[in-house]
Scaffold this active site. Sequence first.
Site, PDB file in Angstrom:
ATOM      1  N   CYS A  12       0.800  -1.225   0.000  1.00  0.00           N
ATOM      2  CA  CYS A  12       0.000   0.000   0.000  1.00  0.00           C
ATOM      3  C   CYS A  12       0.833   1.275   0.000  1.00  0.00           C
ATOM      4  CB  CYS A  12      -0.967  -0.023   1.171  1.00  0.00           C
ATOM      5  SG  CYS A  12      -1.975  -1.512   1.185  1.00  0.00           S
ATOM      6  N   HIS A  69      -2.351   8.001   6.148  1.00  0.00           N
ATOM      7  CA  HIS A  69      -2.645   6.704   5.534  1.00  0.00           C
ATOM      8  C   HIS A  69      -4.085   6.335   5.898  1.00  0.00           C
ATOM      9  CE1 HIS A  69      -1.568   3.106   3.451  1.00  0.00           C
ATOM     10  NE2 HIS A  69      -1.800   2.319   4.493  1.00  0.00           N
ATOM     11  N   GLU A  89      -0.842   5.437  13.799  1.00  0.00           N
ATOM     12  CA  GLU A  89      -0.479   6.622  13.030  1.00  0.00           C
ATOM     13  C   GLU A  89      -0.617   7.884  13.884  1.00  0.00           C
ATOM     14  OE1 GLU A  89      -2.646   6.822   9.344  1.00  0.00           O
ATOM     15  OE2 GLU A  89      -0.970   7.789   8.314  1.00  0.00           O
ATOM     16  N   LYS A 129      -9.339   8.351   2.338  1.00  0.00           N
ATOM     17  CA  LYS A 129      -9.842   6.976   2.172  1.00  0.00           C
ATOM     18  C   LYS A 129     -11.274   6.845   2.696  1.00  0.00           C
ATOM     19  CE  LYS A 129      -5.473   4.328   2.328  1.00  0.00           C
ATOM     20  NZ  LYS A 129      -4.482   5.395   2.534  1.00  0.00           N
ATOM     21  N   HIS A 172      -9.737   2.201   0.245  1.00  0.00           N
ATOM     22  CA  HIS A 172      -8.279   2.024   0.237  1.00  0.00           C
ATOM     23  C   HIS A 172      -7.865   1.439  -1.116  1.00  0.00           C
ATOM     24  CE1 HIS A 172      -4.261   1.250   1.154  1.00  0.00           C
ATOM     25  NE2 HIS A 172      -4.362   0.523   2.250  1.00  0.00           N
ATOM     26  N   PHE A 205       1.703  -3.446   3.938  1.00  0.00           N
ATOM     27  CA  PHE A 205       1.962  -4.786   4.458  1.00  0.00           C
ATOM     28  C   PHE A 205       3.431  -5.128   4.206  1.00  0.00           C
ATOM     29  CE2 PHE A 205      -2.493  -7.043   4.207  1.00  0.00           C
ATOM     30  CZ  PHE A 205      -2.952  -6.188   5.197  1.00  0.00           C
TER      31      PHE A 205
END
Length: 415
Positions: A164, A305, A316, A337, A342, A401
Amino acid sequence: MSQRVVITGMGVVSPVGSTVDTFWDSLIHGRSGVGLITHFDTKDFLVKIGGQVQGFDVAKVVDPKEAKRMDRFLQYAMGAAVEAVAQSGLDQTPSVDKTRVGVVVGCGIGGLSTIEANHGVLQSRGPSRVSPFFVPMSIIDMASGMVSIRYGFMGPNYGVVSACSSAGHAFIDAVNLIRLGKVDAMVCGGTESCLTPTGVAGFTSAQALSTSFATEPHRASRPFDKNRDGFVMGEGAGMLVLESLEHAQKRGATIFAEISGYGMTGDAYHITAPHPEGTGSILAFREALRDSGINPEDVDYINAHGTSTPLNDKTETKVFKEVLGSHAYKVSVSSTKSMTGHMIGAAAAVEAVATILAIRTGIVPPTINFETPDPECDLDVTPNVAKERSIRYALKNSLGFGGHNAAIVFKRWEG
């Protein structure tokens, strides 16, 4: 001498609009692009919602015969690239040396629908019936390859994969190539199309997706809200045209913003979860500030994010507090998002466009579906409604990831 890097073109294909103008209008008005998945029959699936692309007509950017030989992720990449290059005027400037223009595109998974379809053919009809276009339709680097073929750009050309944060790393590679003087300009960004049976099943099995708002898709992506329960998958692409300042000024290009610095690190912790203390992300954020030559107090806006997963959003928030100190409470944060879903390997690219537009317009897009505050996510996340704010420096934060972190600082163009 290191070159300054500026942005001269932007392009978007997304669930909330497939031009920069329609995309931005949706964001600042808080319109969600999340709905029921129609790409395939979801009858047997726990998750039936996603952020499918809206308003994109591939026939407007590629020949219909050619489009049939392109997986969706390639069509989206081409759509965003065509808009970005047209806006930059790069292809219309006779003085541009196309051997010094490159293309780098990030993607998380590649042509998953093509892989699924051809695996089905292999199983049912045998190996001789697998399409000769299976490989070029599905491999990730074909996104950059097709853009370069379209325009004749013969500089560095490749794909980037870091889940991502793929598009974030694509931007960073492009910045480095320009800074080093290897190229004059780069078309760069990210693309993704994994709203397919295997894609949705895989992320569902990994317990990454939201399941609590199945009957109200537009409410499912809710970053930083206490009742968030996972992310909503989206699709699309985002592209930027980056140039050295000297090259952009020499050809009289319009400059939209500058990339002043970046940081990238690894968590070295877990295959799917972020480090609980955000250790790697903190290092990336600090390096981005150092590389930009700015202090924490200079940051006005963060496009987070913000996946809407319980772990991501609280981690975060910790990262922002650790790096910015008390200034974290004065910074505007938002997760777009909440409206797009996402978009995996395309996320950082589409969100970079939102970040640049926030700087240019002085409007912070909102985080929609913020209804119940979470004490562990207590920063100003611009809840539900856009707000006006002068922005000089903005950060785009991305995680992936495998523990991939990318932080990029965008600066208002001031000459």
